[in-house]
Design a protein around this motif. Sequence first.
Motif, mmCIF file in Angstrom:
data_model
loop_
_atom_site.group_PDB
_atom_site.id
_atom_site.type_symbol
_atom_site.label_atom_id
_atom_site.label_comp_id
_atom_site.label_asym_id
_atom_site.label_seq_id
_atom_site.Cartn_x
_atom_site.Cartn_y
_atom_site.Cartn_z
ATOM 1 N N MET A 130 46.227 41.429 32.527
ATOM 2 C CA MET A 130 45.917 41.813 33.903
ATOM 3 C C MET A 130 46.009 40.603 34.897
ATOM 4 O O MET A 130 46.398 40.583 36.016
ATOM 5 N N LEU A 131 45.338 39.501 34.186
ATOM 6 C CA LEU A 131 45.168 38.331 34.971
ATOM 7 C C LEU A 131 46.775 37.677 35.095
ATOM 8 O O LEU A 131 47.139 36.963 36.212
ATOM 9 N N SER A 132 47.576 37.917 34.006
ATOM 10 C CA SER A 132 49.021 37.494 34.275
ATOM 11 C C SER A 132 49.835 38.151 35.441
ATOM 12 O O SER A 132 50.755 37.778 35.904
ATOM 13 N N SER A 133 49.165 39.445 35.602
ATOM 14 C CA SER A 133 49.875 40.247 37.100
ATOM 15 C C SER A 133 49.301 39.366 38.321
ATOM 16 O O SER A 133 50.130 39.637 39.464
ATOM 17 N N VAL B 74 53.593 34.010 41.467
ATOM 18 C CA VAL B 74 54.040 33.538 42.893
ATOM 19 C C VAL B 74 54.241 34.996 43.766
ATOM 20 O O VAL B 74 53.864 34.998 44.998
ATOM 21 N N GLY B 75 54.797 35.998 43.382
ATOM 22 C CA GLY B 75 54.778 37.252 44.230
ATOM 23 C C GLY B 75 53.785 37.952 44.513
ATOM 24 O O GLY B 75 53.663 38.454 45.821
ATOM 25 N N SER C 287 52.673 37.958 48.574
ATOM 26 C CA SER C 287 52.437 39.321 49.051
ATOM 27 C C SER C 287 50.955 39.246 49.756
ATOM 28 O O SER C 287 50.663 40.007 50.770
ATOM 29 N N LEU C 288 49.994 38.761 48.978
ATOM 30 C CA LEU C 288 48.721 38.596 49.295
ATOM 31 C C LEU C 288 48.606 37.969 50.613
ATOM 32 O O LEU C 288 48.045 38.293 51.758
ATOM 33 N N LEU C 289 49.122 36.790 50.854
ATOM 34 C CA LEU C 289 48.783 35.831 51.917
ATOM 35 C C LEU C 289 49.789 36.419 53.424
ATOM 36 O O LEU C 289 49.151 36.342 54.186
ATOM 37 N N PRO D 256 61.575 28.902 50.748
ATOM 38 C CA PRO D 256 60.892 29.419 49.772
ATOM 39 C C PRO D 256 59.456 29.711 50.017
ATOM 40 O O PRO D 256 58.672 28.609 50.176
ATOM 41 N N VAL D 257 58.850 30.864 49.522
ATOM 42 C CA VAL D 257 57.376 31.048 49.714
ATOM 43 C C VAL D 257 56.634 30.839 50.937
ATOM 44 O O VAL D 257 56.370 31.863 51.700
ATOM 45 N N ILE D 258 56.906 29.696 51.848
ATOM 46 C CA ILE D 258 56.381 29.837 53.111
ATOM 47 C C ILE D 258 56.930 30.404 54.114
ATOM 48 O O ILE D 258 56.343 31.152 54.961
#
Length: 314
Positions: free
Chosen positions: A1-4, A8-9, A13-15, A142-144
């Motif tokens: 579960m922690l690996s999920s 990065v994805g 999505s969270l931020l 990327p990401v930002i």
Amino acid sequence: MLSSIFTVGFLVSLLAGTIRLATPILLPALGQIYTQRAGILNLGVEGTMTIGAVAGFSAAYKTGNLWIGLLSGMFFGMLWSLIMAWLSVTMRANQVIAGIALNILGAGTAVYVYRIIFGVQSLPPQVTPFAAVNIPVLSSLPVIGQIFFQHNILVYLSYVMVFVTWFILEKTTFGLKIRAVGEHPRAADSKGISVAGVRYAAVLIGGLYAGAAGAFMSIAYMNLFTESIVSGRGFIAVSVVIFARFMPVRAMWGALLFGFASALQMRLQALGIDMANQLMLMLPYIMTIAALIFASKKAEFPSAYTIPYSRLER
């Protein structure tokens, strides 16, 4: 579960969700900084947001224009707050009781108006929301880019309003008048400042921001109207103002805290975390209460906070 979770994805999505979900908290909180700095505690923000949500959705659905929906939500939010201004400034009513009464009345009025316009339908009507506006070049980073630069126009505008609000309150004569009537209304009156006029203006500005936040919920986030569309965000916005010590930039961080908690519980539910759904839903409110308890000890309220003013009283 922690690996999920630690991917990065998931973090992107969270931020990104944090920034989006903070918007309907940030806007009313900015409006309430005007109101509370002027010495008025408006607990009717929840009802004002609900009125803004139904007005914005109805106008956008009937006209097919989202901007008309936004302006409608702002106008009716301001109109609804006029009742609070009249009760607290002119009638000098107890501000806590008046605000709670307007919340109850606002929720009932919004549902009544919605059913008059749309009736009872098996499937609620929806609108096409504001499309995401990808900032050239920046959105491709990327990401930002995914976190900060792929939101709809209302999200961007709400964060711009943080600095507009700061400038008005700290660098203009109007902002000085608001602080003056909140701290020393009799001294402000002696200098020719209309205490009632400034307080009316501050409450109406708060209603305009709250109406915009309600419209955001119905035409830019949920894309429909429901009875529970605001879900306590109005009360949290009032709490964020205290957490922020009446400063716009700190209000932004307080709103982001709630947005993070909301986005986190949604993402954890999507991952199927083995925890009761009710506990997940409590997470944003628990974090907000904890932050409020910690910050309220250092909050410095305006000297005339919640105190009605009359020239005839000494």
